[in-house]
Each structure stands twice: as C-alpha cells, then as structure tokens.
Design an enzyme around this catalytic site. Sequence first.
Site, mmCIF file in Angstrom:
data_model
loop_
_atom_site.group_PDB
_atom_site.id
_atom_site.type_symbol
_atom_site.label_atom_id
_atom_site.label_comp_id
_atom_site.label_asym_id
_atom_site.label_seq_id
_atom_site.Cartn_x
_atom_site.Cartn_y
_atom_site.Cartn_z
ATOM 1 N N HIS A 70 -4.829 -1.859 -2.953
ATOM 2 C CA HIS A 70 -3.211 -1.058 -3.251
ATOM 3 C C HIS A 70 -2.032 -1.896 -4.361
ATOM 4 O O HIS A 70 -1.819 -3.430 -3.645
ATOM 5 C CB HIS A 70 -2.147 -1.070 -2.446
ATOM 6 C CG HIS A 70 -3.177 -0.354 -0.848
ATOM 7 N ND1 HIS A 70 -2.983 0.847 0.019
ATOM 8 C CD2 HIS A 70 -4.200 1.402 -1.762
ATOM 9 C CE1 HIS A 70 -3.444 1.893 0.258
ATOM 10 N NE2 HIS A 70 -4.384 1.858 -0.261
ATOM 11 N N TYR A 78 6.918 2.844 4.022
ATOM 12 C CA TYR A 78 7.627 2.741 5.261
ATOM 13 C C TYR A 78 8.468 3.056 4.974
ATOM 14 O O TYR A 78 9.544 3.333 3.964
ATOM 15 C CB TYR A 78 8.286 0.907 5.128
ATOM 16 C CG TYR A 78 6.859 0.032 4.996
ATOM 17 C CD1 TYR A 78 6.793 -0.564 6.074
ATOM 18 C CD2 TYR A 78 6.413 -0.321 4.407
ATOM 19 C CE1 TYR A 78 5.700 -1.859 6.376
ATOM 20 C CE2 TYR A 78 5.197 -1.437 3.885
ATOM 21 C CZ TYR A 78 4.862 -1.472 5.045
ATOM 22 O OH TYR A 78 3.671 -2.593 5.691
ATOM 23 N N PRO A 109 5.738 -6.456 12.847
ATOM 24 C CA PRO A 109 4.178 -6.124 12.355
ATOM 25 C C PRO A 109 4.931 -5.336 10.684
ATOM 26 O O PRO A 109 4.308 -4.878 9.984
ATOM 27 C CB PRO A 109 3.859 -4.711 12.987
ATOM 28 C CG PRO A 109 4.385 -4.159 14.015
ATOM 29 C CD PRO A 109 5.559 -5.216 14.020
ATOM 30 N N LYS A 152 2.354 -9.274 8.328
ATOM 31 C CA LYS A 152 2.319 -10.600 7.822
ATOM 32 C C LYS A 152 1.962 -11.290 8.880
ATOM 33 O O LYS A 152 1.143 -13.138 8.328
ATOM 34 C CB LYS A 152 3.615 -11.239 7.898
ATOM 35 C CG LYS A 152 4.136 -11.327 6.344
ATOM 36 C CD LYS A 152 3.900 -11.878 5.357
ATOM 37 C CE LYS A 152 4.636 -11.196 3.563
ATOM 38 N NZ LYS A 152 3.792 -10.341 3.284
ATOM 39 N N TYR A 184 5.960 -9.949 -0.425
ATOM 40 C CA TYR A 184 4.431 -8.168 -0.254
ATOM 41 C C TYR A 184 3.241 -9.225 -0.370
ATOM 42 O O TYR A 184 2.532 -8.854 0.905
ATOM 43 C CB TYR A 184 5.261 -7.152 0.040
ATOM 44 C CG TYR A 184 4.232 -6.168 0.465
ATOM 45 C CD1 TYR A 184 4.901 -5.902 2.172
ATOM 46 C CD2 TYR A 184 3.074 -5.794 0.341
ATOM 47 C CE1 TYR A 184 4.415 -4.477 2.697
ATOM 48 C CE2 TYR A 184 2.109 -4.757 1.536
ATOM 49 C CZ TYR A 184 3.297 -4.480 2.792
ATOM 50 O OH TYR A 184 2.111 -3.294 3.415
HETATM 51 P P1 RFL Z 1 -5.218 -12.740 18.338
HETATM 52 O O1 RFL Z 1 -5.222 -11.840 17.601
HETATM 53 O O2 RFL Z 1 -3.967 -12.469 19.304
HETATM 54 O O3 RFL Z 1 -6.845 -14.162 18.636
HETATM 55 C C1 RFL Z 1 -6.343 -14.517 19.530
HETATM 56 C C2 RFL Z 1 -7.305 -14.545 20.468
HETATM 57 O O4 RFL Z 1 -7.375 -15.603 21.817
HETATM 58 C C3 RFL Z 1 -7.950 -15.295 23.223
HETATM 59 N N1 RFL Z 1 -7.663 -15.754 24.158
HETATM 60 C C4 RFL Z 1 -8.128 -16.956 25.233
HETATM 61 N N2 RFL Z 1 -9.156 -16.771 24.387
HETATM 62 C C5 RFL Z 1 -9.770 -18.762 25.218
HETATM 63 N N3 RFL Z 1 -9.150 -18.234 26.420
HETATM 64 C C6 RFL Z 1 -7.529 -18.363 26.927
HETATM 65 N N4 RFL Z 1 -7.084 -18.886 27.753
HETATM 66 C C7 RFL Z 1 -7.105 -17.530 26.208
HETATM 67 N N5 RFL Z 1 -6.253 -16.869 26.177
HETATM 68 C C8 RFL Z 1 -6.638 -15.502 24.705
HETATM 69 C C9 RFL Z 1 -7.714 -13.339 23.261
HETATM 70 O O5 RFL Z 1 -8.423 -13.027 23.671
HETATM 71 C C10 RFL Z 1 -7.538 -13.288 21.329
HETATM 72 O O6 RFL Z 1 -8.956 -12.651 21.347
HETATM 73 O O7 RFL Z 1 -3.981 -14.109 17.558
HETATM 74 P P2 RFL Z 1 -5.389 -14.323 15.837
HETATM 75 O O8 RFL Z 1 -5.973 -14.755 15.519
HETATM 76 O O9 RFL Z 1 -3.592 -15.850 15.737
HETATM 77 O O10 RFL Z 1 -4.631 -13.359 14.931
HETATM 78 C C11 RFL Z 1 -3.652 -12.833 14.650
HETATM 79 C C12 RFL Z 1 -3.223 -11.389 14.725
HETATM 80 O O11 RFL Z 1 -4.250 -10.726 15.896
HETATM 81 C C13 RFL Z 1 -1.976 -10.743 14.493
HETATM 82 O O12 RFL Z 1 -0.810 -11.084 13.926
HETATM 83 C C14 RFL Z 1 -1.811 -9.363 14.415
HETATM 84 O O13 RFL Z 1 -2.853 -8.260 14.281
HETATM 85 C C15 RFL Z 1 -0.518 -8.878 13.571
HETATM 86 N N6 RFL Z 1 -0.570 -7.438 12.986
HETATM 87 C C16 RFL Z 1 -1.081 -7.382 11.190
HETATM 88 N N7 RFL Z 1 -0.809 -8.547 10.467
HETATM 89 C C17 RFL Z 1 -1.127 -8.177 9.361
HETATM 90 O O14 RFL Z 1 -0.831 -9.241 8.772
HETATM 91 N N8 RFL Z 1 -0.974 -7.107 9.187
HETATM 92 C C18 RFL Z 1 -1.016 -6.273 9.785
HETATM 93 O O15 RFL Z 1 -1.182 -4.874 8.768
HETATM 94 C C19 RFL Z 1 -0.419 -6.575 10.579
HETATM 95 N N9 RFL Z 1 -0.063 -4.774 11.398
HETATM 96 C C20 RFL Z 1 -0.077 -6.673 13.706
HETATM 97 C C21 RFL Z 1 0.257 -5.432 12.866
HETATM 98 C C22 RFL Z 1 0.171 -6.423 14.654
HETATM 99 C C23 RFL Z 1 0.075 -5.208 16.089
HETATM 100 N N10 RFL Z 1 0.140 -5.039 17.059
HETATM 101 C C24 RFL Z 1 -0.217 -5.030 17.771
HETATM 102 C C25 RFL Z 1 1.150 -6.777 17.716
HETATM 103 C C26 RFL Z 1 0.328 -4.045 14.120
HETATM 104 C C27 RFL Z 1 0.059 -3.891 14.861
HETATM 105 C C28 RFL Z 1 0.824 -2.660 15.968
HETATM 106 C C1 PHB Z 2 -1.440 -0.947 9.144
HETATM 107 O O1 PHB Z 2 -2.141 -0.202 8.863
HETATM 108 O O2 PHB Z 2 -2.262 -1.134 11.046
HETATM 109 C C2 PHB Z 2 0.229 -1.244 8.821
HETATM 110 C C3 PHB Z 2 0.095 -1.303 7.471
HETATM 111 C C4 PHB Z 2 1.248 -2.175 7.206
HETATM 112 C C5 PHB Z 2 2.296 -2.914 8.507
HETATM 113 C C6 PHB Z 2 1.847 -2.800 9.397
HETATM 114 C C7 PHB Z 2 0.873 -2.519 10.128
HETATM 115 O O3 PHB Z 2 3.730 -3.138 7.950
#
Ligand code: RFL
Ligand code: PHB
Length: 393
Positions: free
Chosen positions: A72, A200, A292, A296, A383
């Site tokens: 994009h 957004y 989110p 980032k 971004y």
């Molecule tokens: P994670 O993905 O939470 O992984 C951590 C892992 O550690 C495990 N764990 C353990 N394992 C062993 N022993 C223990 N005691 C443990 N405790 C925990 C867990 O089971 C898990 O598998 O962290 P990590 O790797 O730092 O990754 C971070 C990302 O997952 C997170 O920042 C993103 O998902 C945030 N996020 C977004 N980020 C983006 O860059 N672009 C996006 O578009 C975006 N959209 C989002 C998001 C997060 C969202 N939510 C649900 C918070 C959208 C949403 C809705």
């Molecule tokens: C997504 O596609 O899940 C998504 C996209 C943009 C955001 C957060 C989540 O800022």
Amino acid sequence: MRTQVAIIGGGPAGLLLSQLLSLQGVDCVVLERRSRAYVEGRIRAGVLEQGTADLLTQANVDERMKREGLVHDGFGLAFDGRSERIHLKKFAGGSVIVYGQTELTKDLNDARLAAGGKIIFEAECVSIDDFDTAAPEVVYKHEGETRTIQCDFVAGCDGYHGVARKSAPQNAIREFERIYPFGWLGVLSETPPATEEVTYANHSRGFALCSMRSLTRSRYYIQVPSDDDVGAWSDDAFWDELRRRLPNAIAERMVTGPSIEKSIAPLRSFVAEPLRFGALFLAGDAAHIVPPTGAKGLNLAAADVRVLARGLIAHYLEGESDLLDRYSDVCLDRIWKAERFSWWLTTVTHRFGEDEFGHRIQLAELDYVTGSDAGQTTVAENYIGLPFEGPFA
Ligand code: RFL
Ligand code: PHB
C-alpha cells in the site's frame, strides 16, 4: 539443557530472533507457553513497515509475504463525512505491506522447524534466575515436569503478561503507562474490503477502522467502552455500528457477512526502562505496548529484535559487546517515537467522552494534516516507520 541464548516466548519477536541468530550459527532455544496452533491463530497485526519486510528478507522468510502481501502506497483518514489519503510514497518515499501476523508467525515457525530449530511448545517459563551472573538459568514446565536451561543470555520475548519483565529487580526498572478508557472490537470476515487501503475513521459515535487481510478477507474495528462484553455484539449490531461511523462513500461499498473472529482488545501505552538487566534482555510487547492505531506493535518488536540479534551476533562472532551495551538506548529512542505517534493518532481519531470542543479540534487537526504537504509528510514518515539508519539507527 544448555544453549547460548534462551528465548522466552514464541510470538513474532521470539521466533524472528531465533531465526536471525540461527542463520549466523548462534545456538538458541525458544520456549512457548501455548501450542503452535494457538499462536498461529491469534488475529492481531496486519500492517508491516518496509523495514520489517526487509528484516524478513534478511531472515529468509519473505517468500510468501512477497507473493501474498498487499503493498500500500497510502492510507485513508476519514472524518467529517469525507475520506482523505495520506500519500506514503509521495511524501515519505515508502510504503507498507498488509500481511497478517498469523501468516508471518506460520512462516517463521515453518522456517525454524524445517531447519531443525528448537522450539518447545506448551513449555511455560516459570522463572529466570541468576541473570546478573555469567551463568543464568531458565526454569520451565513442560509435560508435567520442571526443567532447566543453562545459557549465556536470556531474551524476554514473552509479551506484556510474561515473566521476563516481572523478573527484573524492582529498584532497577521504571514503567510508564497510559490506559485509554476504550477498547477495539475487531471482526474478521470473508468479504471483500470496503476500501482499497487501510482507513482510520474519526466519527462522533467513536473511531472505526477498515482494514483487510487479502482482497477477499476484511478486518474491521470499532471503538467500544473497555468494559463492553463481546458476547453482547451480534454480527448485525457490529455491521450497523460500523456503517454509521464511515463516510457514505465507504459505507455504501461495505459487504457484510458472518464474522470468522470477533474480540475486544484494550488500548494501552506502556514502556519499561531499561530493556537490559545483566544477561536478560526484554524485546517486543514484553517491554512496550502501543495502542494499535499506528500499526506499530509488531514493527517495534521486529526493530528491537534486529538490534538484539546484531548485538548477540557481534558478541559471539567478533567478541564485540558495544552493540549489546547500547541495546536499551538504541531501542528506546525508536520506541518513544513510535509511542508518540501511536498516542497521537489515537488522540485525533477516537472519541473521548462528551467533549465537543475536543472533537472540533480533532477535525481541524485532521483537516490540517491531510491538507498540508508538511502535515502529510510528518504523518507519512512515521507511518512507514522511521529509518534504521541516520539519527534513528
Ligand atoms: P506476543 O505476540 O504477545 O508473543 C509473546 C509470546 O510469549 C508467550 N509467553 C510465554 N512463553 C513461555 N513462557 C511464558 N511464561 C510465557 N508468557 C508468554 C505467549 O504465549 C506469546 O506467544 O509478543 P511479541 O512477540 O513481542 O509480538 C508483539 C505483537 O504480537 C504485537 O505488538 C502486535 O500484535 C500489536 N498489533 C499490531 N502491531 C503492528 O505492528 N501492526 C498492526 O497492525 C497491529 N495491529 C496489534 C494490532 C495488536 C492487537 N491486539 C490484539 C492487542 C491489532 C490488535 C487488535
Ligand atoms: C489490522 O489490519 O488488523 C490493523 C491495521 C491497522 C492498524 C491496526 C490493525 O493500525
């Protein structure tokens, strides 16, 4: 068991770190509390910065992303009944890639396991000991037994609720936090997206986001009170509310269908400082959380891992510890800038109570940043992700 680097957490941060280290011959073991299917099923991030995509290329896990990811060159900001475009390519010379976290995690697990990498699933780390000495030890539970790993370094990639950050000495860690009074209700559906680019939307009823996973799969979010019950939201209620918050031109293109996944995520800004305690390093969500809104979270996790992998590789291959010593400072510089951007985009797009003055200020700000080259440039360069080289190295 003995290894060089014990990695706690098999999310994107832990898996990518293990891949980068293994490619350079650094021995590591990943402990993951959940099953492989559970980790790969978590619907979260969807937008990768170019820098993250480049890192996946370096890590040899970019093949499917290049084939299936959607590039994009812009994104939408909708407000006041209209939708404006932030031209990422024109104003910041870059783009982002829409590729789900589920797919990225699958690719990383596939690559690690195909190369004989050590990932122990359903292994919960319960304590990290002696990380202030040269002989740290990680204690974990697996198949009903308590086991230990001896290692040189521990990478705490275990997310916000993990044990790594909680293991840091209380007098050595500082935490900064902002909790928002709302969450995001997200729905995934097998329907073509209503917009060509991630959009957004600011609306007086609350924020809404149109995103996607492919040309046939949509991901939408709406702002809801943080104590809302996801069970109380029928698919129809979700679609109706989403439609009300979008400009007519987008609402008319919306195709609805049954939800494949529906969940509420709280919004939070959080940073722990520093990121290093002796031989223990924090990376990704274990160290920081962004709302989110700026997409980032996953990208920051990848940026931490990039620096940590380089530091560990320089330590083992060149006997050079300078980068490891600077790990915390180098990462925190980027982290705070991403925190600022995510906080800013959240504050200009979400509804904060009955604040009509605040709402007008938001509209004026959105009109300004989308209408001015300088405004578009500052939004676009944040971004697509601040560059790794130069002042943001
Ligand atoms: P994670 O993905 O939470 O992984 C951590 C892992 O550690 C495990 N764990 C353990 N394992 C062993 N022993 C223990 N005691 C443990 N405790 C925990 C867990 O089971 C898990 O598998 O962290 P990590 O790797 O730092 O990754 C971070 C990302 O997952 C997170 O920042 C993103 O998902 C945030 N996020 C977004 N980020 C983006 O860059 N672009 C996006 O578009 C975006 N959209 C989002 C998001 C997060 C969202 N939510 C649900 C918070 C959208 C949403 C809705
Ligand atoms: C997504 O596609 O899940 C998504 C996209 C943009 C955001 C957060 C989540 O800022």
